[in-house]
Design a protein around this motif. Structure first.
Motif, mmCIF file in Angstrom:
data_model
loop_
_atom_site.group_PDB
_atom_site.id
_atom_site.type_symbol
_atom_site.label_atom_id
_atom_site.label_comp_id
_atom_site.label_asym_id
_atom_site.label_seq_id
_atom_site.Cartn_x
_atom_site.Cartn_y
_atom_site.Cartn_z
ATOM 1 N N VAL B 54 0.845 -1.195 0.000
ATOM 2 C CA VAL B 54 0.000 0.000 0.000
ATOM 3 C C VAL B 54 0.883 1.249 0.000
ATOM 4 O O VAL B 54 0.661 2.190 -0.769
ATOM 5 C CB VAL B 54 -0.948 -0.002 1.215
ATOM 6 C CG1 VAL B 54 -1.673 1.327 1.317
ATOM 7 C CG2 VAL B 54 -1.936 -1.140 1.106
ATOM 8 N N LEU B 55 1.921 1.231 0.832
ATOM 9 C CA LEU B 55 2.841 2.377 0.868
ATOM 10 C C LEU B 55 3.480 2.601 -0.497
ATOM 11 O O LEU B 55 3.534 3.717 -0.998
ATOM 12 C CB LEU B 55 3.932 2.139 1.913
ATOM 13 C CG LEU B 55 3.547 2.469 3.351
ATOM 14 C CD1 LEU B 55 4.741 2.257 4.269
ATOM 15 C CD2 LEU B 55 3.066 3.915 3.446
ATOM 16 N N ALA B 56 3.936 1.481 -1.094
ATOM 17 C CA ALA B 56 4.611 1.590 -2.390
ATOM 18 C C ALA B 56 3.673 2.165 -3.440
ATOM 19 O O ALA B 56 4.099 2.900 -4.334
ATOM 20 C CB ALA B 56 5.117 0.221 -2.832
ATOM 21 N N ALA B 57 2.391 1.839 -3.308
ATOM 22 C CA ALA B 57 1.432 2.310 -4.303
ATOM 23 C C ALA B 57 1.296 3.826 -4.253
ATOM 24 O O ALA B 57 1.035 4.468 -5.259
ATOM 25 C CB ALA B 57 0.084 1.650 -4.088
ATOM 26 N N PHE B 58 1.451 4.376 -3.057
ATOM 27 C CA PHE B 58 1.269 5.824 -2.922
ATOM 28 C C PHE B 58 2.585 6.598 -2.984
ATOM 29 O O PHE B 58 2.598 7.813 -2.892
ATOM 30 C CB PHE B 58 0.538 6.152 -1.619
ATOM 31 C CG PHE B 58 -0.912 5.737 -1.659
ATOM 32 C CD1 PHE B 58 -1.842 6.536 -2.310
ATOM 33 C CD2 PHE B 58 -1.331 4.558 -1.084
ATOM 34 C CE1 PHE B 58 -3.169 6.154 -2.380
ATOM 35 C CE2 PHE B 58 -2.654 4.167 -1.142
ATOM 36 C CZ PHE B 58 -3.583 4.967 -1.789
ATOM 37 N N GLY B 274 6.091 0.999 -8.007
ATOM 38 C CA GLY B 274 4.949 1.753 -7.521
ATOM 39 C C GLY B 274 3.713 1.518 -8.358
ATOM 40 O O GLY B 274 2.614 1.355 -7.844
ATOM 41 N N ARG B 275 3.924 1.460 -9.667
ATOM 42 C CA ARG B 275 2.778 1.266 -10.552
ATOM 43 C C ARG B 275 2.165 -0.120 -10.370
ATOM 44 O O ARG B 275 0.946 -0.266 -10.335
ATOM 45 C CB ARG B 275 3.200 1.480 -12.001
ATOM 46 C CG ARG B 275 3.414 2.943 -12.333
ATOM 47 C CD ARG B 275 4.163 3.103 -13.630
ATOM 48 N NE ARG B 275 3.354 2.773 -14.804
ATOM 49 C CZ ARG B 275 2.629 3.664 -15.460
ATOM 50 N NH1 ARG B 275 2.586 4.900 -15.051
ATOM 51 N NH2 ARG B 275 1.950 3.318 -16.516
ATOM 52 N N THR B 276 3.020 -1.138 -10.245
ATOM 53 C CA THR B 276 2.456 -2.478 -10.064
ATOM 54 C C THR B 276 1.757 -2.579 -8.718
ATOM 55 O O THR B 276 0.718 -3.221 -8.596
ATOM 56 C CB THR B 276 3.553 -3.556 -10.172
ATOM 57 O OG1 THR B 276 4.619 -3.192 -9.313
ATOM 58 C CG2 THR B 276 4.048 -3.694 -11.568
ATOM 59 N N ALA B 277 2.321 -1.902 -7.713
ATOM 60 C CA ALA B 277 1.671 -1.905 -6.410
ATOM 61 C C ALA B 277 0.303 -1.242 -6.520
ATOM 62 O O ALA B 277 -0.679 -1.714 -5.933
ATOM 63 C CB ALA B 277 2.533 -1.172 -5.390
#
Lengths: 422, 591
Positions: B54-58, B274-277
């Motif tokens: 979740v962190l990586a996604a943001f 980040g994008r894959t997350a």
């Protein structure tokens, strides 16, 4: 189910588990995955995979367990930056990727380095004097398998020129025979087709594209010309057995079965490794013929596209992995696979079936227009999301639908390719 | 204030209540909380990686936080995959509805189930990979080889290319439906059977029929089961991954792309983390929303109804239907089961042909019958794969049981404050449906860094962690369904403890068996968890199948043989324990 019978089932299950545990007792650690095994990522499946297992078995007892990881067309994922779970050895069918991953690869041990410096392979595997891979398997990708009986029936000979081939297709179609079974389900079959046409019609362009750091095939007029030639063959009505729909669901063994098993088509473009499939599914074992891709115009050399799998060692390589590479690189190691058929070893011309011997000899003949598989050198531009997809769409647009559509389809294909190029 | 009646004069003397009412708060001992500790530890195997994802996604590439990564959703391919994944959830919900009506139908037509039961269980026991392979065989485009194509060619002279553009959806959905429909029907049927006769008689006496009866009686009574069924099917729909890989021919896979597959291709091709997350988070959000809405029933107290420990009086059972109705049911049931079992027959018959004949001719051909396909499959390392799979499944099941039982006890009877109980239950519902993509990448990295890559023990632990939420949900409702008096006695009075425990144990056993059997079968059949976490090498059985299945029709014999061998254990296990499993899954809905 009554309690007693359930108990019986349980007991039987326990007994079976116990037997299995005993049987594998020597490899308990190995089963638990606690002992570090050497993992080999390969792109092979089914019969080829089994043949590779027989090669491994033929190596005799090893000090370490070996695990084969079949990754299929997604073999390039073996280098994925996030996969900490990298294989120890990759049997890479796309040697073009070696140059992109130099930082992730261990150089080959000195005693093996020379094997990577063979003709054709050196420019793929040697960078700044260091050898990063050793060829394991060679593929002749310009072979066309056909049924001689059909050719005899129509009174034609295997073509020597591209134009002969088109003529031959027409006479077959007129006689009510579908000329070509196309395995469009395997993207590499389509790229092989195009590469042969390109290498036959414009070797300099082929060469330029395969050595360029940022290849832009869509900008090459010769590339567009090759697409047009190819389009002429694929678009001729009645050429593709089963039509485009059926072709798209066919993998290369299916196309071979169409020709030799069900006898619904006359020819199929398939590499040397198709040999065991041809032999095991041929309805008439005597009715098997082989010709190599014809030259595009009189006086030019016939194209020979070479593919193959190279062994590379992702960093950090263990001693066990190096040991295994060394054992697999011994020329006799692959004998079990050669015995099964469909295996060419680099530089070797003996011990094969008559058909494969012909192909092997062509590979060592000096002066042939020999080049390494272009799509395997293009990296991502040449794989599933690149050239494979472009050619699939191209086929869908024109297949069996007449040559009028070809020019537009070529433009569309080049436009699609342009999008993937950067 | 006085009250006069019958010559009596009553005077109510009252005093105003002063102060506000103070609700009693029993002292909660901290001891029981310790029971939840192992579960917390095991769940953190998933929770921490989920947080990382979740962190990586943001997190933007420059380190700041924002929504930038979600621009990946603007990507046409990703959008397409999201659409397909949503469509799969839709398919799952449709299956729940169809299964419900089939169960109603079979309820009205008794006798159907006698044959149908095993026919419905077998597909559920085999892995998705196996059912995908089977349906690809059935729909093979060569008329000599594919069953459906052969039938169409015989009847109409030609046949559509079933694996071709657009039509492959039919094959995909049939394979998915074949796997899951039996499960749905069995569970709903068990729920219908459990509706007390007097309740349905009362409803009938009031003249409520048809749609109104359904809304007044069956739907509310089956709500808890609907929760369980929806939950399992949504999880399965989101996990669709291997099915696409095995069924859809290469050129069409782009159309069939689902989020899971898209995510995998993106991570392995080295796209920005980040994008894959962000892709994973979107998938997760969709599923969590569906699950929370779909299983609202799970969190209600109502889900926990007492189990009947005493069998009901036989005279109160439903009246036996007439002979004619029974016979019709019998015949219908027999025919339906024949049809339903056909894919399994195709698989076994194909496996019994030599690799050559299996590749050339259909399963009905009489040539080349023998066991040579099995020996070919054995050469592909099948036996070693079986052994490793046994080890992984057994460890995962054992760990799961040891940890899930005390946790479920804590949630059911441990005296957690209501709000905490609710939070824990919601957390488990959401965790149960969390797609593997949410934790695969960080977990894979962590396992690799710890030097445990390839260890089957760590894979088994991940499996146990992934199975924990569902197990706790199930066990909790089983525990909660035991009469509170019984539990109180078992907790306090040492006098009758053994007797009480025996009763309690009788009430809980089905749920425990259900959890154990389902976990074992799920891990046995798993492809995606092992594949994404440890790479192909550690999920041996499905790996062998996958390796064989890539050149599909010509290796039909070997694929079928490997599939049969891989399916024997889960099929035998589920057939032996099916009654108990259904009782375990539907516990809490019994009157």
């Amino acid at each position: 189910m009554s309690p007693t019978s359930r108990r019986t089932v349980l007991q039987a299950g326990a007994a079976a588990a116990a037997t299995m545990a005993l049987a594998g007792c020597s490899g308990t650690e190995d089963v638990l995955g606690l002992k570090r095994s050497v993992r080999i990522a390969v792109s092979w499946s089914s019969a080829e995979l089994r043949a590779f297992h027989s090669v491994l078995d033929g190596l005799g007892p090893l000090d370490y367990p070996v695990e084969v990881v079949p990754l299929g067309d997604d073999i390039s994922t073996a280098f994925g930056p996030r996969s900490t779970r990298r294989p120890d050895i990759v049997m890479l069918p796309q040697p073009g990727l070696v140059a992109q991953h130099l930082r992730d690869l261990e150089s080959m041990p000195d005693d093996l380095a020379d094997r990577g410096r063979a003709r054709l392979w050196d420019e793929l595997l040697v960078h700044d004097g260091t050898t990063y891979g050793v060829p394991f398997k060679t593929a002749h990708k310009s072979a066309v398998w056909y049924r001689p009986s059909v050719f005899k029936q129509v009174g034609v000979e295997p073509p020597k020129l591209w134009s002969d081939w088109l003529k031959l297709n027409r006479s077959l179609t007129r006689a009510g025979i579908r000329p070509l079974a196309l395995a469009a389900g395997d993207g590499w079959v389509l790229t092989d087709f195009l590469e042969n046409v390109l290498l036959g019609s414009s070797p300099p362009t082929y060469r330029a594209l395969s050595t360029a750091t940022h290849p832009r095939p869509s900008q090459q007029p010769a590339f567009a010309a090759a697409l047009r030639l190819l389009g002429t063959m694929w678009s001729a009505p009645g050429t593709l057995a089963g039509g485009v729909e059926r072709s798209l669901t066919q993998q290369f063994p299916d196309a071979i079965v169409e020709v030799f098993g069900y006898r619904r088509a006359a020819m199929v473009l398939a590499s040397d490794f198709a040999e065991p499939v041809v032999h095991s599914f041929a309805a008439d074992p005597a009715d098997i013929g082989l010709f190599t891709f014809p030259s595009t115009s009189p006086g030019t050399a016939a194209p020979v596209v070479v593919g193959g799998d190279v062994m590379v060692l992702p960093k950090p390589a263990t001693d066990d992995a190096k040991d295994l590479v060394r054992r697999l690189a011994v020329p006799t190691a692959v004998d079990p696979w050669i015995a099964t058929g469909g295996f060419l070893a680099d530089g070797r011309t003996t011990g094969y079936s008559p058909e494969l011997t012909r192909l092997a000899e062509q590979l060592v003949t000096p002066g042939t227009s020999l080049q390494f598989d272009l799509s395997d050198r293009l990296g991502r531009l040449g794989d599933i999301n690149g050239l494979w997809r472009v050619l699939t769409d191209f086929l869908v647009r024109i297949g069996n639908r007449g040559s009028d559509l070809v020019p537009d389809a070529v433009d569309a294909a080049l436009a699609e390719l342009k999008k993937v190029e950067h | 204030m006085a009250l006069q009646t019958n010559g009596l004069s009553l005077e109510v003397v009252g005093r105003e209540i002063s102060g506000r009412p103070v609700p009693g708060k029993p002292r909660r001992p901290a001891g029981p909380y310790l029971l939840g500790l192992p579960a917390l530890l095991l769940s953190s195997v998933l929770l921490i990686p989920i947080a990382v994802t979740v962190l990586a996604a943001f997190r933007r590439p420059d380190g700041s936080f924002g929504l930038g990564n979600f621009a990946v959703m603007g990507d046409r391919a990703a959008l397409h995959a999201v659409g397909n994944s949503l469509a799969w959830v839709g398919v799952a919900l449709a299956l729940v509805a169809i299964g419900f009506f089939l169960a109603l139908l079979s309820y009205r037509l008794p006798g159907v189930t006698s044959f149908l039961q095993p026919a419905l269980v077998i597909p559920f026991a085999v892995s998705v990979l196996v059912s995908g392979a089977t349906f690809r065989l059935i729909f093979d485009p060569a008329p000599e080889h594919g069953t459906v194509t052969a039938v169409f060619t015989k009847l109409f002279g030609s046949s559509p290319v079933w694996l071709g553009q657009g039509l492959f959806w039919l094959v995909l959905v049939s394979a998915f439906g074949w796997t899951w429909l039996g499960y749905v029907v069995s569970l709903f049927r068990a729920g219908l059977d459990a509706i007390p006769a007097d309740v349905s008689r009362t409803i009938a006496a009031e003249g409520v029929t048809g749609w109104r009866r359904l809304r007044a009686l069956e739907l509310p009574m089956l709500r808890p089961i609907t929760g369980v069924v929806t939950l399992t099917l949504v999880i399965a729909a989101v996990r669709v991954f291997d099915l696409v890989l095995i069924v859809v021919p290469g050129p069409m896979q782009r159309d069939a792309d689902v989020l899971g597959l898209n995510w995998w291709r993106a991570t392995s091709a080295g796209d920005d983390a980040g994008r894959t997350a962000a892709l994973g988070v979107v998938l997760f959000a969709i599923v969590a929303a569906v699950a929370v809405i779909g299983v609202r029933g799970l969190r209600r107290r109502r889900w926990a109804m007492p189990v009947s420990v005493v069998p009901p009086d036989p005279s109160l059972r439903r009246p036996k239907p007439s002979r004619r109705v029974r016979r019709t049911g019998w015949v219908v049931g027999f025919l339906v089961s024949l049809f339903w079992i056909l894919p399994a027959v195709v698989l076994v018959a194909t496996a019994l042909h030599s690799p050559q004949q299996a590749g050339l001719r259909g399963w009905w051909s009489t040539e080349g019958i023998g066991f040579s396909s099995f020996s070919a499959a054995a050469n592909a390392g099948l036996l070693r794969a079986l052994l490793s799979t046994v080890v992984i499944s057994a460890i995962a099941t054992a760990v799961l049981l040891v940890i899930a039982v005390p946790t479920a006890y804590l949630v059911a009877w441990g005296g957690l404050p209501t709000w905490l109980g609710r939070v824990v239950m919601s957390a488990f519902v959401v965790l149960a449906v969390t797609p593997v993509q949410m934790y695969a990448a960080p977990l894979r990295d962590a396992i690799g860094t710890a030097g445990l890559a390839g260890s089957r023990v760590s894979l088994a632990l991940v499996h146990a962690a992934a199975g924990l939420p569902f197990a706790v949900l199930l066990l909790r409702s089983a525990f909660a369904s035991a009469p509170p008096a019984l539990v109180a006695e078992a907790l306090q009075g040492p006098a009758r403890q053994s007797a009480v425990l025996a009763t309690v144990q009788r009430a809980y056993r089905p749920a425990l068996v259900a959890v154990a059997v389902l976990e074992f079968a799920l891990v046995w059949n798993d492809f995606i968890v092992g594949f994404l976490i440890s790479g192909a090498g550690t999920t041996p059985l499905s790996l062998v199948l996958w390796g064989e299945a890539r050149q599909f029709s010509t290796s039909a014999g070997t694929v079928a043989a490997a599939a049969v061998v891989a399916s024997v254990v889960p099929v035998v296990l589920l057939l032996s324990f099916w009654q108990t499993v259904v009782r375990g899954l539907t516990v809490g809905s019994k009157p």
